[in-house]
Design a protein around this motif. Structure first.
Motif, PDB file in Angstrom:
ATOM      1  N   ALA A  14      10.531 -20.136 -58.393  1.00 55.64           N
ATOM      2  CA  ALA A  14      10.975 -18.743 -58.423  1.00 55.64           C
ATOM      3  C   ALA A  14      12.489 -18.658 -58.626  1.00 55.64           C
ATOM      4  CB  ALA A  14      10.562 -18.034 -57.140  1.00 55.64           C
ATOM      5  N   PHE A  15      13.226 -19.607 -58.075  1.00 52.75           N
ATOM      6  CA  PHE A  15      14.680 -19.633 -58.265  1.00 52.75           C
ATOM      7  C   PHE A  15      15.022 -19.716 -59.748  1.00 52.75           C
ATOM      8  CE2 PHE A  15      18.187 -22.529 -59.274  1.00 52.75           C
ATOM      9  CZ  PHE A  15      19.248 -21.711 -58.946  1.00 52.75           C
ATOM     10  N   SER A  16      14.422 -20.672 -60.463  1.00 52.88           N
ATOM     11  CA  SER A  16      14.742 -20.823 -61.885  1.00 52.88           C
ATOM     12  C   SER A  16      14.329 -19.585 -62.670  1.00 52.88           C
ATOM     13  CB  SER A  16      14.076 -22.073 -62.462  1.00 52.88           C
ATOM     14  OG  SER A  16      14.803 -23.218 -62.075  1.00 52.88           O
ATOM     15  N   ILE A  17      13.175 -19.037 -62.349  1.00 53.46           N
ATOM     16  CA  ILE A  17      12.730 -17.821 -63.037  1.00 53.46           C
ATOM     17  C   ILE A  17      13.689 -16.672 -62.734  1.00 53.46           C
ATOM     18  CG2 ILE A  17      10.886 -16.093 -63.132  1.00 53.46           C
ATOM     19  CD1 ILE A  17       8.919 -18.489 -62.644  1.00 53.46           C
ATOM     20  N   SER A  18      14.134 -16.562 -61.491  1.00 49.21           N
ATOM     21  CA  SER A  18      15.055 -15.478 -61.138  1.00 49.21           C
ATOM     22  C   SER A  18      16.422 -15.654 -61.806  1.00 49.21           C
ATOM     23  CB  SER A  18      15.193 -15.347 -59.623  1.00 49.21           C
ATOM     24  OG  SER A  18      15.877 -16.452 -59.083  1.00 49.21           O
ATOM     25  N   MET A  19      16.844 -16.893 -62.019  1.00 49.56           N
ATOM     26  CA  MET A  19      18.112 -17.118 -62.721  1.00 49.56           C
ATOM     27  C   MET A  19      18.005 -16.625 -64.169  1.00 49.56           C
ATOM     28  SD  MET A  19      20.375 -18.306 -60.642  1.00 49.56           S
ATOM     29  CE  MET A  19      21.636 -19.226 -61.512  1.00 49.56           C
ATOM     30  N   ILE A  20      16.873 -16.865 -64.809  1.00 54.35           N
ATOM     31  CA  ILE A  20      16.663 -16.378 -66.176  1.00 54.35           C
ATOM     32  C   ILE A  20      16.587 -14.856 -66.181  1.00 54.35           C
ATOM     33  CG2 ILE A  20      15.067 -16.354 -68.128  1.00 54.35           C
ATOM     34  CD1 ILE A  20      14.287 -19.275 -67.160  1.00 54.35           C
ATOM     35  N   LEU A  21      15.817 -14.298 -65.242  1.00 49.15           N
ATOM     36  CA  LEU A  21      15.700 -12.840 -65.158  1.00 49.15           C
ATOM     37  C   LEU A  21      17.064 -12.200 -64.881  1.00 49.15           C
ATOM     38  CD1 LEU A  21      12.339 -12.442 -63.196  1.00 49.15           C
ATOM     39  CD2 LEU A  21      12.744 -12.076 -65.643  1.00 49.15           C
ATOM     40  N   GLY A  22      17.853 -12.825 -64.014  1.00 45.17           N
ATOM     41  CA  GLY A  22      19.193 -12.315 -63.725  1.00 45.17           C
ATOM     42  C   GLY A  22      20.077 -12.332 -64.966  1.00 45.17           C
ATOM     43  N   GLN A  41      22.573 -22.921 -70.748  1.00 38.86           N
ATOM     44  CA  GLN A  41      22.271 -22.995 -69.321  1.00 38.86           C
ATOM     45  C   GLN A  41      20.886 -22.444 -69.001  1.00 38.86           C
ATOM     46  OE1 GLN A  41      25.876 -22.017 -66.696  1.00 38.86           O
ATOM     47  NE2 GLN A  41      26.499 -21.332 -68.736  1.00 38.86           N
ATOM     48  N   ARG A  42      20.335 -21.628 -69.875  1.00 38.27           N
ATOM     49  CA  ARG A  42      19.016 -21.040 -69.625  1.00 38.27           C
ATOM     50  C   ARG A  42      17.885 -22.031 -69.894  1.00 38.27           C
ATOM     51  NH1 ARG A  42      19.543 -14.967 -72.229  1.00 38.27           N
ATOM     52  NH2 ARG A  42      21.472 -14.412 -71.145  1.00 38.27           N
ATOM     53  N   TYR A  43      18.014 -22.825 -70.923  1.00 41.75           N
ATOM     54  CA  TYR A  43      16.909 -23.708 -71.332  1.00 41.75           C
ATOM     55  C   TYR A  43      16.438 -24.642 -70.218  1.00 41.75           C
ATOM     56  CZ  TYR A  43      18.436 -22.032 -75.929  1.00 41.75           C
ATOM     57  OH  TYR A  43      18.807 -21.248 -76.991  1.00 41.75           O
ATOM     58  N   PRO A  44      17.331 -25.308 -69.494  1.00 41.77           N
ATOM     59  CA  PRO A  44      16.851 -26.180 -68.417  1.00 41.77           C
ATOM     60  C   PRO A  44      16.159 -25.409 -67.282  1.00 41.77           C
ATOM     61  CG  PRO A  44      19.073 -26.805 -69.051  1.00 41.77           C
ATOM     62  CD  PRO A  44      18.773 -25.503 -69.727  1.00 41.77           C
ATOM     63  N   HIS A  45      16.522 -24.144 -67.091  1.00 41.63           N
ATOM     64  CA  HIS A  45      15.816 -23.346 -66.082  1.00 41.63           C
ATOM     65  C   HIS A  45      14.362 -23.134 -66.503  1.00 41.63           C
ATOM     66  CE1 HIS A  45      18.686 -22.441 -62.998  1.00 41.63           C
ATOM     67  NE2 HIS A  45      19.584 -22.021 -63.872  1.00 41.63           N
ATOM     68  N   TRP A  46      14.135 -22.915 -67.790  1.00 40.09           N
ATOM     69  CA  TRP A  46      12.753 -22.806 -68.277  1.00 40.09           C
ATOM     70  C   TRP A  46      12.002 -24.102 -68.005  1.00 40.09           C
ATOM     71  CZ3 TRP A  46      10.488 -18.459 -69.128  1.00 40.09           C
ATOM     72  CH2 TRP A  46      11.175 -17.366 -69.652  1.00 40.09           C
ATOM     73  N   ALA A  47      12.648 -25.217 -68.276  1.00 37.21           N
ATOM     74  CA  ALA A  47      12.008 -26.514 -68.033  1.00 37.21           C
ATOM     75  C   ALA A  47      11.726 -26.712 -66.547  1.00 37.21           C
ATOM     76  CB  ALA A  47      12.892 -27.643 -68.564  1.00 37.21           C
ATOM     77  N   ALA A  48      12.682 -26.394 -65.689  1.00 36.36           N
ATOM     78  CA  ALA A  48      12.486 -26.551 -64.242  1.00 36.36           C
ATOM     79  C   ALA A  48      11.331 -25.687 -63.759  1.00 36.36           C
ATOM     80  CB  ALA A  48      13.772 -26.204 -63.487  1.00 36.36           C
ATOM     81  N   ALA A  49      11.260 -24.455 -64.259  1.00 44.52           N
ATOM     82  CA  ALA A  49      10.155 -23.573 -63.872  1.00 44.52           C
ATOM     83  C   ALA A  49       8.815 -24.147 -64.331  1.00 44.52           C
ATOM     84  CB  ALA A  49      10.367 -22.175 -64.439  1.00 44.52           C
TER      85      ALA A  49
END
Length: 156
Positions: A14-22, A41-49
């Motif tokens: 949820a943290f990674s998804i919220s970072m993208i949503l933010g 910086q967004r792409y690795p958040h997608w991967a982490a999610a």
């Protein structure tokens, strides 16, 4: 009260998804278009999610470690971007200004016309001296540590 492995995975995913949503809220609601490093910086958040979702369904420790790596990568990009914003080092030539010394009028015109609309070396938003890149770096590196804790929980 301790959090279970599953709850930690849900929280970190949820943290990674919220970072993208933010980031999308800043972009589409508040009108702060992202620069090239912001996108990176967004792409690795997608991967982490994604790895987090896989970790929910598949036991073992590989997916939490991959999520940790993804969170660490976006954190490191955030640190790099923070340095670019503060002029500690130069960023990619495609999103930072360069010297105009010795350029002819035609070369200067070409440089201006090929310049990106959003530059990586300018701070579009900050609160109390903390920028979006700073926040991403701090929170993502912390998430990487938590992902490693989750991965170690599976190997015990």
């Amino acid at each position: 009260m301790t959090l279970s492995r599953r709850n930690l995975i849900l929280l970190l995913t949820a943290f990674s998804i919220s970072m993208i949503l933010g980031a999308w809220v800043f972009q589409y609601v508040f009108g702060y278009p992202p620069c090239k490093l912001c996108y990176y910086q967004r792409y690795p958040h997608w991967a982490a999610a994604g790895f987090g979702l896989l970790a929910l369904g598949i036991s073992g420790s590989i997916f939490p470690y991959l999520a940790a790596l993804s969170a660490a990568i976006t954190g490191i990009i955030g640190v790099f971007h923070s340095g670019v914003e503060r002029k500690l080092w130069e960023g990619p030539s495609t999103c930072t200004s360069s010297s105009i010394d010795g350029l002819s009028a035609d070369e200067l015109f070409d440089q201006i016309m090929s310049a990106p609309m959003v530059r990586c070396d300018e701070i579009p938003w900050e609160m109390l001296g903390v920028t979006m890149a700073n926040l991403n770096a701090i929170f993502s590196l912390g998430a990487a540590v938590l992902w490693i804790i989750v991965a170690r929980m599976t190997t015990r």
